[in-house]
Design a protein around this motif. Structure first.
Motif, PDB file in Angstrom:
ATOM      1  N   CYS A  64      -8.479  -3.516  17.512  1.00  9.95           N
ATOM      2  CA  CYS A  64      -7.965  -4.667  16.774  1.00  9.95           C
ATOM      3  C   CYS A  64      -8.114  -4.465  15.266  1.00  9.95           C
ATOM      4  N   HIS A  65      -9.230  -3.843  14.871  1.00 13.80           N
ATOM      5  CA  HIS A  65      -9.468  -3.627  13.447  1.00 13.80           C
ATOM      6  C   HIS A  65      -8.382  -2.758  12.831  1.00 13.80           C
ATOM      7  N   ASP A  66      -8.036  -1.655  13.492  1.00 11.41           N
ATOM      8  CA  ASP A  66      -7.012  -0.775  12.957  1.00 11.41           C
ATOM      9  C   ASP A  66      -5.634  -1.411  13.005  1.00 11.41           C
ATOM     10  N   LEU A  67      -5.394  -2.246  13.993  1.00  3.68           N
ATOM     11  CA  LEU A  67      -4.123  -2.942  14.050  1.00  3.68           C
ATOM     12  C   LEU A  67      -3.991  -3.905  12.883  1.00  3.68           C
ATOM     13  N   ARG A  68      -5.061  -4.678  12.609  1.00  7.75           N
ATOM     14  CA  ARG A  68      -5.013  -5.606  11.484  1.00  7.75           C
ATOM     15  C   ARG A  68      -4.948  -4.856  10.158  1.00  7.75           C
ATOM     16  N   GLU A  69      -5.619  -3.720  10.094  1.00  7.85           N
ATOM     17  CA  GLU A  69      -5.589  -2.921   8.873  1.00  7.85           C
ATOM     18  C   GLU A  69      -4.180  -2.410   8.594  1.00  7.85           C
ATOM     19  N   ALA A  70      -3.464  -2.029   9.640  1.00  7.72           N
ATOM     20  CA  ALA A  70      -2.094  -1.544   9.470  1.00  7.72           C
ATOM     21  C   ALA A  70      -1.161  -2.641   9.008  1.00  7.72           C
ATOM     22  N   VAL A  71      -1.447  -3.878   9.419  1.00 13.66           N
ATOM     23  CA  VAL A  71      -0.595  -5.008   9.039  1.00 13.66           C
ATOM     24  C   VAL A  71      -0.746  -5.347   7.564  1.00 13.66           C
ATOM     25  N   GLU A  72      -1.941  -5.145   6.998  1.00 16.44           N
ATOM     26  CA  GLU A  72      -2.201  -5.531   5.623  1.00 16.44           C
ATOM     27  C   GLU A  72      -1.373  -4.701   4.656  1.00 16.44           C
ATOM     28  N   TYR A  73      -1.118  -5.282   3.499  1.00  6.87           N
ATOM     29  CA  TYR A  73      -0.360  -4.607   2.462  1.00  6.87           C
ATOM     30  C   TYR A  73      -1.259  -3.674   1.672  1.00  6.87           C
ATOM     31  N   PRO A  74      -0.690  -2.599   1.111  1.00  5.12           N
ATOM     32  CA  PRO A  74      -1.520  -1.623   0.416  1.00  5.12           C
ATOM     33  C   PRO A  74      -1.981  -2.054  -0.965  1.00  5.12           C
ATOM     34  N   VAL A  75      -1.417  -3.130  -1.488  1.00  4.45           N
ATOM     35  CA  VAL A  75      -1.786  -3.563  -2.831  1.00  4.45           C
ATOM     36  C   VAL A  75      -2.331  -4.973  -2.779  1.00  4.45           C
ATOM     37  N   LYS A  76      -3.126  -5.314  -3.763  1.00  2.00           N
ATOM     38  CA  LYS A  76      -3.663  -6.656  -3.886  1.00  2.00           C
ATOM     39  C   LYS A  76      -3.106  -7.290  -5.151  1.00  2.00           C
ATOM     40  N   VAL A  77      -2.767  -8.551  -5.052  1.00  3.95           N
ATOM     41  CA  VAL A  77      -2.206  -9.264  -6.187  1.00  3.95           C
ATOM     42  C   VAL A  77      -3.083 -10.453  -6.497  1.00  3.95           C
ATOM     43  N   THR A  78      -3.072 -10.855  -7.753  1.00  3.25           N
ATOM     44  CA  THR A  78      -3.898 -11.989  -8.159  1.00  3.25           C
ATOM     45  C   THR A  78      -3.224 -13.310  -7.861  1.00  3.25           C
ATOM     46  N   VAL A  79      -1.884 -13.304  -7.748  1.00  2.01           N
ATOM     47  CA  VAL A  79      -1.145 -14.531  -7.452  1.00  2.01           C
ATOM     48  C   VAL A  79      -0.882 -14.589  -5.957  1.00  2.01           C
ATOM     49  N   PRO A  80      -1.260 -15.663  -5.265  1.00  2.00           N
ATOM     50  CA  PRO A  80      -1.005 -15.764  -3.824  1.00  2.00           C
ATOM     51  C   PRO A  80       0.487 -15.693  -3.529  1.00  2.00           C
ATOM     52  N   ILE A  81       0.868 -14.785  -2.649  1.00  2.00           N
ATOM     53  CA  ILE A  81       2.277 -14.621  -2.306  1.00  2.00           C
ATOM     54  C   ILE A  81       2.653 -15.493  -1.126  1.00  2.00           C
ATOM     55  N   TYR A  82       1.740 -15.625  -0.185  1.00  2.00           N
ATOM     56  CA  TYR A  82       2.020 -16.386   1.025  1.00  2.00           C
ATOM     57  C   TYR A  82       1.099 -17.590   1.119  1.00  2.00           C
ATOM     58  N   ASP A  83       1.633 -18.634   1.676  1.00  2.00           N
ATOM     59  CA  ASP A  83       0.869 -19.855   1.894  1.00  2.00           C
ATOM     60  C   ASP A  83      -0.183 -19.612   2.976  1.00  2.00           C
ATOM     61  N   GLU A  84      -1.412 -20.014   2.742  1.00  2.00           N
ATOM     62  CA  GLU A  84      -2.477 -19.810   3.714  1.00  2.00           C
ATOM     63  C   GLU A  84      -2.223 -20.575   5.007  1.00  2.00           C
ATOM     64  N   MET A  85      -1.445 -21.650   4.926  1.00  2.00           N
ATOM     65  CA  MET A  85      -1.095 -22.380   6.146  1.00  2.00           C
ATOM     66  C   MET A  85      -0.137 -21.554   6.999  1.00  2.00           C
ATOM     67  N   GLN A  86       0.675 -20.720   6.331  1.00  2.00           N
ATOM     68  CA  GLN A  86       1.629 -19.896   7.059  1.00  2.00           C
ATOM     69  C   GLN A  86       0.952 -18.665   7.647  1.00  2.00           C
ATOM     70  N   PHE A  87       0.041 -18.040   6.879  1.00  2.00           N
ATOM     71  CA  PHE A  87      -0.676 -16.856   7.333  1.00  2.00           C
ATOM     72  C   PHE A  87      -2.173 -17.104   7.186  1.00  2.00           C
ATOM     73  N   PRO A  88      -2.794 -17.872   8.091  1.00  2.00           N
ATOM     74  CA  PRO A  88      -4.222 -18.168   7.975  1.00  2.00           C
ATOM     75  C   PRO A  88      -5.062 -16.925   8.207  1.00  2.00           C
ATOM     76  N   PRO A  89      -6.322 -16.951   7.746  1.00  2.00           N
ATOM     77  CA  PRO A  89      -7.219 -15.806   8.004  1.00  2.00           C
ATOM     78  C   PRO A  89      -7.356 -15.566   9.503  1.00  2.00           C
ATOM     79  N   VAL A  90      -7.457 -14.287   9.855  1.00  4.90           N
ATOM     80  CA  VAL A  90      -7.485 -13.913  11.270  1.00  4.90           C
ATOM     81  C   VAL A  90      -8.920 -13.658  11.717  1.00  4.90           C
ATOM     82  N   THR A  91      -9.308 -14.268  12.825  1.00  2.90           N
ATOM     83  CA  THR A  91     -10.615 -14.049  13.424  1.00  2.90           C
ATOM     84  C   THR A  91     -10.524 -12.876  14.396  1.00  2.90           C
TER      85      THR A  91
END
Length: 474
Positions: A442-469
């Motif tokens: 699961c860890h590698d699957l979630r890692e593959a889904v993440e984007y390679p860059v980090k931005v200071t401005v939120p791109i997606y609404d947290e309600m749309q993509f909540p943190p994954v447990t």
């Protein structure tokens, strides 16, 4: 002409703040290749596999996750982390996989008569839509908001909009009289563009209520095959390619969107008012029952003209003449009959049209969004041979599993004695006290889904993509 294979859909993603990162995946008989476009003059090949005859290679925007289907195993979906050169998991399905769609929360697999919806973070099967009308082209589209659209009839262009986030049907609408040949959501998920097998008319609908926003006339030729139908990233334009020598770009009026969103409530109020007064003014309502006069808004001049025309032509033909819009801009291709995948995106702060052709070339055209007109070719890139300065990584998976009549899930890390070359073999070298097979999967699957860059401005609404447990896959 070189038989290169086919180009899968060009994916767009946000990177470096609000700049758009262009990503192109190419499939052929020898594997698949991934490219990124940094500028008009530069195309970088970021991955190349020498696996086998590949039918589908869908990359999740600019992440490391790629969904792959090969010709030798058309029933099996391989979920890969291409930067690690690893196959994370694979799923078997009852019949051939025709298309795969992804966003950051859902992975959708379309078969000829069914659709499977997975949670992309752990690949759990959330919902299946079965006993559908035959869909031999695997026609479906998935928005960033997880709205899923697919045809529900082989007799006409009727489609269903399904909420893949909450697993529930939203609305059904008849988009065309003929069966559908193309459909796609805008990137903001507000609009849906459709085309039928005739290919002469492009329609745009409001996803909220199914009301028609625009009707565009592509041409007069009958039974033209639409190759691609995509919105611009700003959702202000729709670009359509076909097997003819012309690519059409249509402009969307923001006011038409607002009117379509309000139209349903206005129609409901008007119907209620008409029902309340129908018993007292039947004579007056009969006087205004002419559809041409009603469409003309009561004006004497237009009403007289519409009545005169309707005496010679059917009412629906008159409506089409007055409401269909023409192309805002066009591209004249050198050769007809080839398949093109077309998108509009920002390159070096300028709007460009990108045409990936099955002949192995990527064509880049200029576009004047203020005046439209004919677009000019400014650059062509030959993608038939490997580019310089790249690292090629081969993906090696598990041994083939026998297909069954039900959904078959194979988790590579469950094997107690992992074979060399499998994903479990990659994990074998990790310290035992630091890993759990399922949690690492699961860890590698979630890692593959993440984007390679980090931005200071939120791109997606947290309600749309909540943190994954973290979830353990049994």
């Amino acid at each position: 002409m070189i038989a290169w294979g086919s180009f899968s859909k060009t994916n767009l993603d946000i990177s470096n703040g609000f700049d758009w990162l262009r990503s192109l995946s190419v499939v052929s008989r020898t594997g698949y290749r991934l490219f990124s476009l940094a500028s008009v003059d530069r195309v970088d090949e970021i991955f190349c596999s020498h696996d086998e005859d590949t039918k589908i290679a869908e990359r999740l925007f600019s992440s490391s996750l790629v969904a792959v289907v090969t010709a030798s195993e058309p029933n099996k979906l391989k979920v890969c982390h291409f930067k690690k050169g690893a196959e994370i998991c694979n799923y078997g399905y009852p019949s051939e996989i025709l298309s795969v769609k992804l966003n950051r929360s859902r992975l959708v697999v379309c078969l000829v008569d069914s659709i499977y919806i997975h949670n992309i973070r752990d690949m759990r099967l959330l919902h299946s839509i079965k006993n559908m009308a035959p869909n031999p082209a695997g026609l479906c589209t998935l928005s960033l908001l997880s709205h899923l659209a697919y045809p529900v009839s082989t007799e006409c262009g009727e489609l269903q909009i399904f909420d893949a986030a909450n697993q529930m049907r939203r609305l059904k609408l008849k988009a065309h009289d003929s069966p559908l040949s193309a459909l796609n959501f805008s990137y903001n998920g507000v609009l849906l563009a459709t085309a039928s097998e005739k290919g002469t008319v492009i329609r745009v609908f409001c996803v909220k209520n199914g009301q028609k926003v625009h009707e565009f006339r592509r041409g007069v030729k009958r039974h033209v095959s639409i190759g691609s139908l995509n919105f611009s990233t700003c959702a202000s334009f729709v670009v359509a390619s076909s097997n003819t020598e012309t690519v059409h770009i249509f402009r969307i009026d923001p006011k038409a969107i607002e009117q379509a969103e309000r139209r349903q409530s206005i129609a409901v109020d008007a119907a209620a008012a008409n029902n309340a007064s129908s018993s007292s003014d039947d004579d007056e309502s009969n006087a205004g029952s002419d559809p041409a006069a009603a469409a003309a808004g009561g004006g004497w001049g237009m009403g007289f003209l519409a009545k005169a025309v309707t005496s010679y032509l059917p009412t629906n033909v008159v409506t089409d003449v007055f409401t269909q819009d023409r192309a805002y801009a066009t591209i004249q291709l050198a050769e007809a009959g080839l398949r093109y995948e077309c998108v509009m995106a920002k390159l070096e702060k300028e709007t460009r049209l990108l045409l990936a052709c099955e002949d192995g070339f990527l064509y880049i055209y200029s576009f004047e969004d203020s005046k439209g007109g004919e677009c000019k070719l400014i650059r062509a890139h030959d993608l038939r041979t490997p580019l310089h300065g790249i690292t090629e990584v081969d993906i090696v998976g598990n041994e083939n599993d026998e297909n069954t009549n039900s959904l078959n899930v194979t988790n590579m890390t469950k094997s107690m004695l992992p074979a060399p070359g499998t994903y479990a073999g990659v994990l074998k070298g990790r310290p035992a006290d630091r890993m759990s097979a399922d949690s690492d999967w699961c860890h590698d699957l979630r890692e593959a889904v993440e984007y390679p860059v980090k931005v200071t401005v939120p791109i997606y609404d947290e309600m749309q993509f909540p943190p994954v447990t973290p979830i353990t896959v049994e």
